[in-house]
Design an enzyme around this catalytic site. Structure first.
Site, mmCIF file in Angstrom:
data_model
loop_
_atom_site.group_PDB
_atom_site.id
_atom_site.type_symbol
_atom_site.label_atom_id
_atom_site.label_comp_id
_atom_site.label_asym_id
_atom_site.label_seq_id
_atom_site.Cartn_x
_atom_site.Cartn_y
_atom_site.Cartn_z
ATOM 1 N N HIS A 64 0.820 -1.209 0.000
ATOM 2 C CA HIS A 64 0.000 0.000 0.000
ATOM 3 C C HIS A 64 0.853 1.257 0.000
ATOM 4 O O HIS A 64 0.492 2.257 -0.625
ATOM 5 C CB HIS A 64 -0.935 0.000 1.211
ATOM 6 C CG HIS A 64 -2.134 -0.869 1.047
ATOM 7 N ND1 HIS A 64 -3.426 -0.423 1.270
ATOM 8 C CD2 HIS A 64 -2.263 -2.171 0.663
ATOM 9 C CE1 HIS A 64 -4.280 -1.410 1.035
ATOM 10 N NE2 HIS A 64 -3.604 -2.475 0.676
ATOM 11 N N VAL A 68 1.231 4.265 -3.673
ATOM 12 C CA VAL A 68 0.645 5.611 -3.643
ATOM 13 C C VAL A 68 1.682 6.672 -4.020
ATOM 14 O O VAL A 68 1.689 7.166 -5.143
ATOM 15 C CB VAL A 68 0.026 5.899 -2.260
ATOM 16 C CG1 VAL A 68 -0.565 7.312 -2.214
ATOM 17 C CG2 VAL A 68 -1.073 4.883 -1.973
ATOM 18 N N GLY A 70 4.986 6.084 -3.757
ATOM 19 C CA GLY A 70 6.251 5.385 -3.889
ATOM 20 C C GLY A 70 6.652 4.800 -2.551
ATOM 21 O O GLY A 70 5.991 5.006 -1.536
ATOM 22 N N ASP A 72 8.145 5.206 0.292
ATOM 23 C CA ASP A 72 8.726 6.317 1.059
ATOM 24 C C ASP A 72 8.144 6.446 2.463
ATOM 25 O O ASP A 72 8.358 7.447 3.143
ATOM 26 C CB ASP A 72 8.531 7.634 0.306
ATOM 27 C CG ASP A 72 7.064 7.951 0.030
ATOM 28 O OD1 ASP A 72 6.182 7.210 0.520
ATOM 29 O OD2 ASP A 72 6.790 8.936 -0.683
ATOM 30 N N PRO A 161 -5.497 -0.756 -6.114
ATOM 31 C CA PRO A 161 -6.311 -1.780 -6.780
ATOM 32 C C PRO A 161 -7.496 -2.199 -5.911
ATOM 33 O O PRO A 161 -7.360 -2.337 -4.691
ATOM 34 C CB PRO A 161 -5.326 -2.942 -6.953
ATOM 35 C CG PRO A 161 -3.975 -2.305 -6.936
ATOM 36 C CD PRO A 161 -4.087 -1.174 -5.966
ATOM 37 N N HIS A 191 -1.285 -12.960 -1.253
ATOM 38 C CA HIS A 191 -2.541 -13.342 -0.602
ATOM 39 C C HIS A 191 -2.487 -14.756 -0.026
ATOM 40 O O HIS A 191 -3.473 -15.237 0.513
ATOM 41 C CB HIS A 191 -3.704 -13.242 -1.594
ATOM 42 C CG HIS A 191 -4.107 -11.835 -1.889
ATOM 43 N ND1 HIS A 191 -5.057 -11.509 -2.837
ATOM 44 C CD2 HIS A 191 -3.697 -10.659 -1.360
ATOM 45 C CE1 HIS A 191 -5.204 -10.191 -2.879
ATOM 46 N NE2 HIS A 191 -4.393 -9.655 -1.997
ATOM 47 N N THR A 192 -1.357 -15.410 -0.155
ATOM 48 C CA THR A 192 -1.205 -16.730 0.454
ATOM 49 C C THR A 192 -1.154 -16.640 1.971
ATOM 50 O O THR A 192 -1.315 -17.652 2.655
ATOM 51 C CB THR A 192 0.048 -17.451 -0.086
ATOM 52 O OG1 THR A 192 0.038 -18.806 0.354
ATOM 53 C CG2 THR A 192 1.318 -16.782 0.401
ATOM 54 N N ASP A 238 -6.180 -17.554 1.913
ATOM 55 C CA ASP A 238 -5.770 -18.895 1.522
ATOM 56 C C ASP A 238 -6.258 -19.843 2.610
ATOM 57 O O ASP A 238 -5.703 -19.874 3.711
ATOM 58 C CB ASP A 238 -4.245 -18.962 1.380
ATOM 59 C CG ASP A 238 -3.704 -20.382 1.251
ATOM 60 O OD1 ASP A 238 -4.509 -21.312 1.087
ATOM 61 O OD2 ASP A 238 -2.471 -20.549 1.319
ATOM 62 N N THR A 241 -3.444 -23.173 3.667
ATOM 63 C CA THR A 241 -2.292 -22.946 4.566
ATOM 64 C C THR A 241 -2.200 -21.441 4.836
ATOM 65 O O THR A 241 -1.290 -20.771 4.350
ATOM 66 C CB THR A 241 -0.985 -23.453 3.924
ATOM 67 O OG1 THR A 241 -0.841 -22.862 2.619
ATOM 68 C CG2 THR A 241 -0.996 -24.967 3.792
#
Length: 318
Positions: A64, A68, A70, A72, A161, A191-192, A238, A241
């Site tokens: 995140h 936005v 970079g 930083d 996104p 997202h795992t 997920d 696991t």
């Protein structure tokens, strides 16, 4: 959708996409803070022992932040009037455990007299994101360092996104940061680990069920997230696991068990399905692609001494 197209067309004017990535190098702090990486790793490990969500929260914080202004650490700045990135609806769901991981790591780094006020919050975040992956069983990679921290933040600059964006919009968003479709698919593999609140996928369950989802999976989700679900209800991204960084995320997609609509799109779209199948069958290929994509993402919007600073407190500009 019109708003999305307008924002996409102006995104280049909102951020220096490639920043000063030439300023980055491995072992940047070799002389000024030689034990930096071990200090950060220990801090992340300690926070993970305190909170089961620390690892995914830290990794998501890095995503995140870089997307936005970079990479930083602008996402960590707090303003009294609330005009900061964390108060944007797209960021408000970020877990405090991620922020606390960076704050604890920063305190640990600054407690070493050789390192005090010499290491940026953005570099600590980049290292912590890598360590969150490693400590949950994922791959390691050399992190490029030398970033300076942003001096400002603004909730108006946040554009991230969304689970309901189309495949074309999502790939275009990533391409603006010099990230390929393979990079997009590999980074989605983050997202795992982690979880999502019911509000992010309930529209796939009610009033009608998304037919691309496997029925037993749907039944399980409806049990966790009934039509009138509690605002705190969630489920793992997920379900196989959930606390291990592996390639199970891609196997889930093959079986119709993608939690977010944007996850399912990766398998239902013929342009990305081949890569999904490859990552599902070859974990090493996924790991290699993920580390490459993380390195490229870490080069976005890099600040230097000319336009940044080494923040003494990650929450406030100096």
């Amino acid at each position: 959708m019109k708003r999305v197209q307008v924002l996409l067309s102006t995104l280049l004017s909102l951020i220096i996409l490639f920043g000063n990535s030439s300023a980055l190098k491995q072992n940047y702090y070799a002389k000024t803070c030689p034990n930096l990486e071990s200090i950060v790793r220990s801090a992340v490990q300690r926070k993970m022992s305190q909170s089961p969500v620390a690892a995914p929260a830290t990794l998501r914080l890095f995503f995140h932040d870089c997307f936005v202004r970079g990479c930083d650490a602008s996402l960590m700045i707090i303003y009294k009037d609330g005009d900061d990135e964390w108060f944007h609806p797209d960021d408000i769901s970020l877990k405090p455990a991620g922020f606390d991981t960076i704050m604890q790591a920063k305190a640990a780094v600054d407690s070493d007299p050789r390192c005090t006020n010499k290491v940026s919050c953005s570099d600590i975040l980049a290292l912590a994101a890598r360590d969150a992956v490693v400590l949950t069983g994922g791959p390691s990679w050399p992190v490029e360092l030398g970033r300076y921290d942003a001096k400002i933040t603004s909730r108006k600059r946040v554009f991230l996104p969304h689970p309901d964006y189309s495949f074309n919009v999502l790939t275009k968003m990533f391409s603006r940061f010099n990230l390929s479709m393979t990079d997009f698919i590999a980074l989605s593999g983050g997202h795992t680990i982690g979880a999502a609140s019911c509000k992010f996928f309930s529209n796939r369950l009610y009033p009608t069920t998304d037919v691309s989802m496997e029925q037993n999976f749907v039944n399980k989700l409806k049990g966790t997230c009934p039509m009138n679900f509690n605002s705190s209800a969630f489920t793992f991204l997920d379900t196989m696991t959930p606390q291990k960084f592996d390639n199970a995320y891609y196997k889930n997609l093959q079986q119709g068990k993608g939690l977010l609509a944007s996850d399912t799109l990766l398998f239902t779209n013929p342009r990305s399905r081949k890569t999904i199948n490859w990552f599902a069958s070859n974990e090493n290929a996924f790991f290699k692609a993920f580390t490459n994509a993380m390195t490229k993402l870490g080069r976005v919007g890099v600040k230097t001494a000319k336009d940044g600073e080494i923040r003494r407190d990650c929450r406030f500009p100096n």
